[in-house]
Scaffold this motif. Structure first.
Motif, PDB file in Angstrom:
ATOM      1  N   PRO A 500       0.837  -1.212   0.000  1.00 14.96           N
ATOM      2  CA  PRO A 500       0.000   0.000   0.000  1.00 14.96           C
ATOM      3  C   PRO A 500       0.867   1.256   0.000  1.00 14.96           C
ATOM      4  CG  PRO A 500       0.071  -0.962   2.189  1.00 14.96           C
ATOM      5  CD  PRO A 500       0.779  -1.935   1.283  1.00 14.96           C
ATOM      6  N   SER A 501       0.258   2.370  -0.406  1.00  8.10           N
ATOM      7  CA  SER A 501       0.992   3.644  -0.451  1.00  8.10           C
ATOM      8  C   SER A 501       0.497   4.562   0.665  1.00  8.10           C
ATOM      9  CB  SER A 501       0.803   4.303  -1.822  1.00  8.10           C
ATOM     10  OG  SER A 501       1.270   3.468  -2.863  1.00  8.10           O
ATOM     11  N   ASP A 502       0.496   4.038   1.895  1.00  7.33           N
ATOM     12  CA  ASP A 502      -0.007   4.809   3.035  1.00  7.33           C
ATOM     13  C   ASP A 502       0.825   6.047   3.324  1.00  7.33           C
ATOM     14  OD1 ASP A 502      -1.955   2.896   3.284  1.00  7.33           O
ATOM     15  OD2 ASP A 502      -0.911   1.773   4.852  1.00  7.33           O
ATOM     16  N   TRP A 503       2.071   6.046   2.885  1.00  7.18           N
ATOM     17  CA  TRP A 503       2.947   7.199   3.123  1.00  7.18           C
ATOM     18  C   TRP A 503       2.399   8.480   2.488  1.00  7.18           C
ATOM     19  CZ3 TRP A 503       4.443   9.146  -1.523  1.00  7.18           C
ATOM     20  CH2 TRP A 503       4.443   8.274  -2.611  1.00  7.18           C
ATOM     21  N   LEU A 504       1.516   8.350   1.487  1.00  4.47           N
ATOM     22  CA  LEU A 504       0.908   9.541   0.888  1.00  4.47           C
ATOM     23  C   LEU A 504       0.193  10.398   1.931  1.00  4.47           C
ATOM     24  CD1 LEU A 504      -0.679   8.085  -2.390  1.00  4.47           C
ATOM     25  CD2 LEU A 504       1.194   9.724  -2.274  1.00  4.47           C
ATOM     26  N   TRP A 505      -0.234   9.769   3.028  1.00  3.20           N
ATOM     27  CA  TRP A 505      -1.004  10.466   4.057  1.00  3.20           C
ATOM     28  C   TRP A 505      -0.145  10.955   5.223  1.00  3.20           C
ATOM     29  CZ3 TRP A 505      -6.213  11.488   3.671  1.00  3.20           C
ATOM     30  CH2 TRP A 505      -6.873  10.885   2.596  1.00  3.20           C
ATOM     31  N   THR A 506       1.136  10.623   5.227  1.00  2.68           N
ATOM     32  CA  THR A 506       1.945  10.933   6.416  1.00  2.68           C
ATOM     33  C   THR A 506       3.133  11.850   6.143  1.00  2.68           C
ATOM     34  OG1 THR A 506       3.243   8.898   6.040  1.00  2.68           O
ATOM     35  CG2 THR A 506       1.328   8.743   7.515  1.00  2.68           C
ATOM     36  N   GLU A 507       3.314  12.288   4.896  1.00  5.24           N
ATOM     37  CA  GLU A 507       4.398  13.222   4.599  1.00  5.24           C
ATOM     38  C   GLU A 507       4.116  14.565   5.290  1.00  5.24           C
ATOM     39  OE1 GLU A 507       7.318  12.510   2.195  1.00  5.24           O
ATOM     40  OE2 GLU A 507       6.589  10.797   3.364  1.00  5.24           O
ATOM     41  N   PRO A 508       5.146  15.310   5.699  1.00  7.41           N
ATOM     42  CA  PRO A 508       4.956  16.584   6.436  1.00  7.41           C
ATOM     43  C   PRO A 508       3.985  17.561   5.784  1.00  7.41           C
ATOM     44  CG  PRO A 508       7.246  15.933   6.516  1.00  7.41           C
ATOM     45  CD  PRO A 508       6.571  14.942   5.624  1.00  7.41           C
ATOM     46  N   PRO A 509       4.049  17.811   4.449  1.00  9.50           N
ATOM     47  CA  PRO A 509       3.076  18.755   3.866  1.00  9.50           C
ATOM     48  C   PRO A 509       1.638  18.266   4.019  1.00  9.50           C
ATOM     49  CG  PRO A 509       4.911  18.389   2.364  1.00  9.50           C
ATOM     50  CD  PRO A 509       5.031  17.364   3.437  1.00  9.50           C
ATOM     51  N   VAL A 510       1.446  16.954   4.004  1.00  7.14           N
ATOM     52  CA  VAL A 510       0.098  16.395   4.140  1.00  7.14           C
ATOM     53  C   VAL A 510      -0.396  16.541   5.577  1.00  7.14           C
ATOM     54  CG1 VAL A 510      -1.324  14.330   3.822  1.00  7.14           C
ATOM     55  CG2 VAL A 510       0.586  14.776   2.264  1.00  7.14           C
ATOM     56  N   GLU A 511       0.502  16.304   6.545  1.00  4.41           N
ATOM     57  CA  GLU A 511       0.132  16.483   7.950  1.00  4.41           C
ATOM     58  C   GLU A 511      -0.295  17.922   8.217  1.00  4.41           C
ATOM     59  OE1 GLU A 511      -0.348  14.267  10.065  1.00  4.41           O
ATOM     60  OE2 GLU A 511       0.772  12.505   9.438  1.00  4.41           O
ATOM     61  N   GLU A 512       0.425  18.866   7.617  1.00  2.00           N
ATOM     62  CA  GLU A 512       0.075  20.270   7.784  1.00  2.00           C
ATOM     63  C   GLU A 512      -1.304  20.561   7.174  1.00  2.00           C
ATOM     64  OE1 GLU A 512       1.749  24.708   6.539  1.00  2.00           O
ATOM     65  OE2 GLU A 512       2.978  22.923   6.157  1.00  2.00           O
ATOM     66  N   TRP A 513      -1.578  19.993   6.014  1.00  2.00           N
ATOM     67  CA  TRP A 513      -2.884  20.177   5.362  1.00  2.00           C
ATOM     68  C   TRP A 513      -3.995  19.618   6.236  1.00  2.00           C
ATOM     69  CZ3 TRP A 513      -5.544  15.694   3.584  1.00  2.00           C
ATOM     70  CH2 TRP A 513      -6.766  15.953   2.939  1.00  2.00           C
ATOM     71  N   LYS A 514      -3.774  18.440   6.812  1.00  2.00           N
ATOM     72  CA  LYS A 514      -4.793  17.824   7.663  1.00  2.00           C
ATOM     73  C   LYS A 514      -5.104  18.709   8.868  1.00  2.00           C
ATOM     74  CE  LYS A 514      -2.853  13.641   7.999  1.00  2.00           C
ATOM     75  NZ  LYS A 514      -2.667  12.205   8.323  1.00  2.00           N
ATOM     76  N   GLU A 515      -4.063  19.269   9.477  1.00  2.00           N
ATOM     77  CA  GLU A 515      -4.267  20.142  10.632  1.00  2.00           C
ATOM     78  C   GLU A 515      -5.059  21.392  10.245  1.00  2.00           C
ATOM     79  OE1 GLU A 515      -3.673  19.637  13.867  1.00  2.00           O
ATOM     80  OE2 GLU A 515      -3.187  17.603  13.194  1.00  2.00           O
TER      81      GLU A 515
END
Length: 741
Positions: A500-515
């Motif tokens: 799976p490509s779960d890392w797409l959801w855990t990269e720093p820019p993505v974490e910032e977007w989620k917040e």
């Protein structure tokens, strides 16, 4: 008196004569010209008696005689039945002139055309087949009520008389008369397979694509195209089978696109046609081998450079200078009906792929039949000597006697045995050749994939069991750069490793977007975003027209607004043609914006021209969860700039790796993708972009809007047109401008 009037006409031209017969005898060509002229300008002089006298000289000039009958019938409707009866009586003797003259009757005086006249014309079709095709074209335009199935079948069976005109006739018939669409499209494919000019073939294929699209909208056409077809070109029948007897409509059009792509490679195309015309199984007209070859050669055209494709595939299929390889001695009876040529192809192909000389089992068995019988005779004698059961011994003796008779006459081969061996050899050679080429394609494809993966990933990997969805990604990855390259490369590695490509959801820019999204939308359920969500709706045909008009208006309003932003003067009433002309004349400095407007106007043009589908039934909408499928969001016939060959292909990669975007697919009951929308999640809420459909003639805006409202509720976010999704992991992103839901 009537004759005198005609003779006065001759005198007017300084060509006096004592009688009509005398005038024609004296002046020959000029005499017949005057008769034709008089029949048009002085028709009143042509009494039944005069007509009979001129028709007595029919053999001298059939053309004028038919013209005369036509001209008089036009002027005197009360004599029409008698004159047309005479016309049909003489038609079988009239040769090409008779067939040519029917064209003018159909074109100019359609009320005179009868079923009997057309039937009589068809009886003379052998005289001038090309003109018959022209006549039937005119009949379709002027008296379509007189067209019958046998006319269509006749054109199909006489394509060589005029492939161009036959194609256009069949193309128009296929959609105007859906009942005969299967016969017409078979003929269209036959034109493509047998016509020699590649440019024409490519135009023909595009017309067939349009018919395929129409079949997606008109059930009557779709049903007709799935009917079996008797007669005609065997290769065309094969094409009809594997293209139109499947429910995957994208695959139908893709096959035709594949054919279009390999047309530029002469020997690849010729071999494809060979496989169609020489199926491994004649009885079933098996298409699997031709289908696999088309698919494999098409994929290789993307994976190999032009030089590699030419050397490794195209040139290996060049059999133009191959000499036939006949059999000798006891097998010389096999040297007929193209078998030595087929043998030469098989053995040459085996040499080119280093496979050794293939052994023909049926031939080997025939050659060694005497030796086999001798061994069986010896074994039987030994068994008989040991056998104690008299009944069993008698049976074995009978078998021995039969074998000894056959051995004694082994060189006297019956014709039935020769024919069977020829058929068995023919089929075995085809099977071997198909197997050789199939293995070659698989090997080339795997080598190309392995080489590409090594070049991109830096290490070799076994690609045999890898999901083929990775192939276009290998083609695409080397067209992008920067972060798009890096992250697409990681996706490819995941696909190869089946991870799976779960890392797409855990990269720093993505974490910032989620917040940021959580802060602005406290109730948001991010676990529902870009995850499974599906709804079905019942599509009703009556809603289509209003929806289509509404969408065209919205799209044109948007184009006018953007053109004004580029300082191009447009009027509120300007339609697609006017806007396109003004855009081309303006030649805006912002070339990118100008290109976007051109693409949008082309999409609007197609949408305006697309007929409305007669489909009614369930349509399902769903969220795509596989990032690899995002690479295809510009495909499926959407005429989108995001296609692999499009201007903004890189943005499809951006959408795949940026999880703030997601695709909604619309599918028909067979699973075919018929439309899509892109969504984006930003802190202010969920953005929706325009709907792209693939000319299925369906108005889906209403259903997309309903689905998106339900999905926003599922994710617990607002719907908005405010906000701008920036790239998360990608380098840049093409903003298609959000629309109101």
């Amino acid at each position: 008196m009537s004759e005198q009037g005609i003779l006065e006409r001759f005198a007017y031209y300084d060509q006096p004569a004592d009688s009509i017969e005398d005038a024609i005898a004296k002046y020959e060509v000029k005499g017949w010209e005057r008769i034709q002229d008089c029949s048009y300008n002085q028709t009143e002089h042509f009494t039944p008696e005069i007509v009979d006298r001129i028709m007595a000289m029919f053999d001298q000039n059939p053309y004028v005689c038919f013209t005369m009958l036509h001209n008089i019938a036009v002027k005197y409707p009360d004599r029409r039945d008698d004159l047309l009866g005479m016309y049909m009586e003489y038609m079988p003797k009239g040769g090409p002139a008779a067939v040519e003259q029917v064209y003018y009757i159909i074109a100019n005086d359609k009320e005179m055309v009868t079923k009997e006249l057309i039937d009589t014309m068809m009886e003379c079709a052998h005289e001038k087949p090309f003109t018959i095709i022209m006549n039937l074209q005119m009949l379709m335009a002027r008296r379509p009520d007189l067209l019958e199935k046998y006319h269509v079948e006749w054109v199909r069976d006489n394509l060589s008389a005029g492939a161009n005109q036959a194609f256009y006739f069949m193309r128009d018939i296929s959609t105007e008369y859906p009942l005969w669409a299967h016969i017409c499209v078979q003929a269209l494919f036959a034109c493509v397979l047998t016509f020699h000019n590649n440019a024409y073939k490519q135009d023909f294929l595009r017309d067939i694509v349009n018919i395929a699209h129409k079949s997606h909208m008109k059930k009557e056409i779709a049903d007709a195209l799935q009917k079996p077809v008797d007669g005609g070109h065997i290769g065309a029948r094969a094409l009809m089978t594997f293209i139109f007897r499947q429910k995957n409509r994208r695959r139908q059009v893709l096959y035709i696109e594949m054919m279009d792509r390999i047309l530029d490679w002469t020997y690849v195309w010729d071999f494809f046609v060979f496989l169609l015309e020489n199926p491994v199984s004649i009885k079933d007209v098996s298409t699997h081998v031709a289908e696999s070859f088309l698919d494999g050669s098409y994929r290789l055209s993307y994976l190999l450079s032009n030089r590699q494709y030419r050397e490794l595939l195209h040139d290996r299929l060049d059999f133009t200078d191959i000499e036939p390889r006949p059999w000798s001695d006891d097998l010389a009876f096999l040297n007929r009906d193209g078998l030595p040529e087929l043998r030469a192809k098989v053995e040459t192909m085996a040499e080119r792929v280093d496979d050794g000389t293939p052994e023909l089992k049926c031939v080997a068995s025939f050659v060694s039949r005497a030796e086999a019988m001798e061994k069986e005779i010896a074994a039987l004698k030994a068994k008989i000597a040991e056998q104690e059961d008299e009944q069993r011994k008698e049976q074995m003796q009978q078998r021995l006697s039969n074998l000894e008779i056959r051995l004694a006459t082994v060189d006297d081969v019956p014709e039935s045995v020769r024919t069977k061996l020829w058929k068995d050899t023919d089929q075995e050679l085809r099977t071997i050749l198909a197997g050789l080429v199939s293995r070659m394609l698989k090997s080339l494809k795997q080598d190309a994939i392995r080489e590409a993966s090594k070049r991109i990933l830096g290490y070799e990997t076994d690609m045999w069991d890898v999901d083929e969805a990775v192939y276009p990604a290998l083609f695409l990855v080397e067209k992008v750069s920067g972060y798009n390259y890096d992250y697409l490369k990681r996706l490819i590695e995941d696909k190869i490793k089946n991870e799976p490509s779960d890392w797409l959801w855990t990269e720093p820019p993505v974490e910032e977007w989620k917040e940021n999204v959580k802060k602005a939308q406290p109730d948001v359920v991010l676990d529902n975003w870009r995850h499974e969500f599906k709804r079905s709706y019942t599509y009703k045909k009556k809603e289509t027209e209003d929806e289509k008009d509404k969408r065209i208006k919205e799209e044109l309003d948007d184009v006018r607004k953007r053109m004004r932003e580029l300082e191009i003067e447009v009027e509120d009433g300007d339609g697609q043609p006017e806007l396109l002309a003004k855009l081309q004349n303006a030649n805006p400095e912002n070339a990118t914006a100008g290109q976007e407007l051109k693409e949008d106007l082309e999409r609007i043009r197609r949408y305006i021209r697309a007929p409305v589908s007669d489909f009614e039934g369930d349509v399902s909408l769903e969220i795509e969860t596989d990032p690899f499928q995002y690479l295809f969001m510009g495909e499926y016939g959407f005429a989108s700039c995001l296609s692999i060959q499009g201007t903004y292909f890189w943005s499809a990669v951006s959408n795949a790796i940026d999880v703030d975007k997601c695709i909604v697919w619309a599918r028909d009951p067979y699973g075919n993708i018929i439309a899509r929308r892109l969504l984006a999640l930003v802190p202010s809420g969920m953005l929706s972009y325009r709907t792209y459909s693939n000319r299925q003639g369906l108005a889906l805006q209403k259903y997309f809007n309903k689905f998106i409202r339900e999905y926003a509720k599922h994710c617990r976010v607002n719907l908005t047109t405010k906000g701008k999704p920036g790239p998360l992991l990608s380098d840049e992103w093409y903003d298609d401008r959000p629309v109101r839901v």
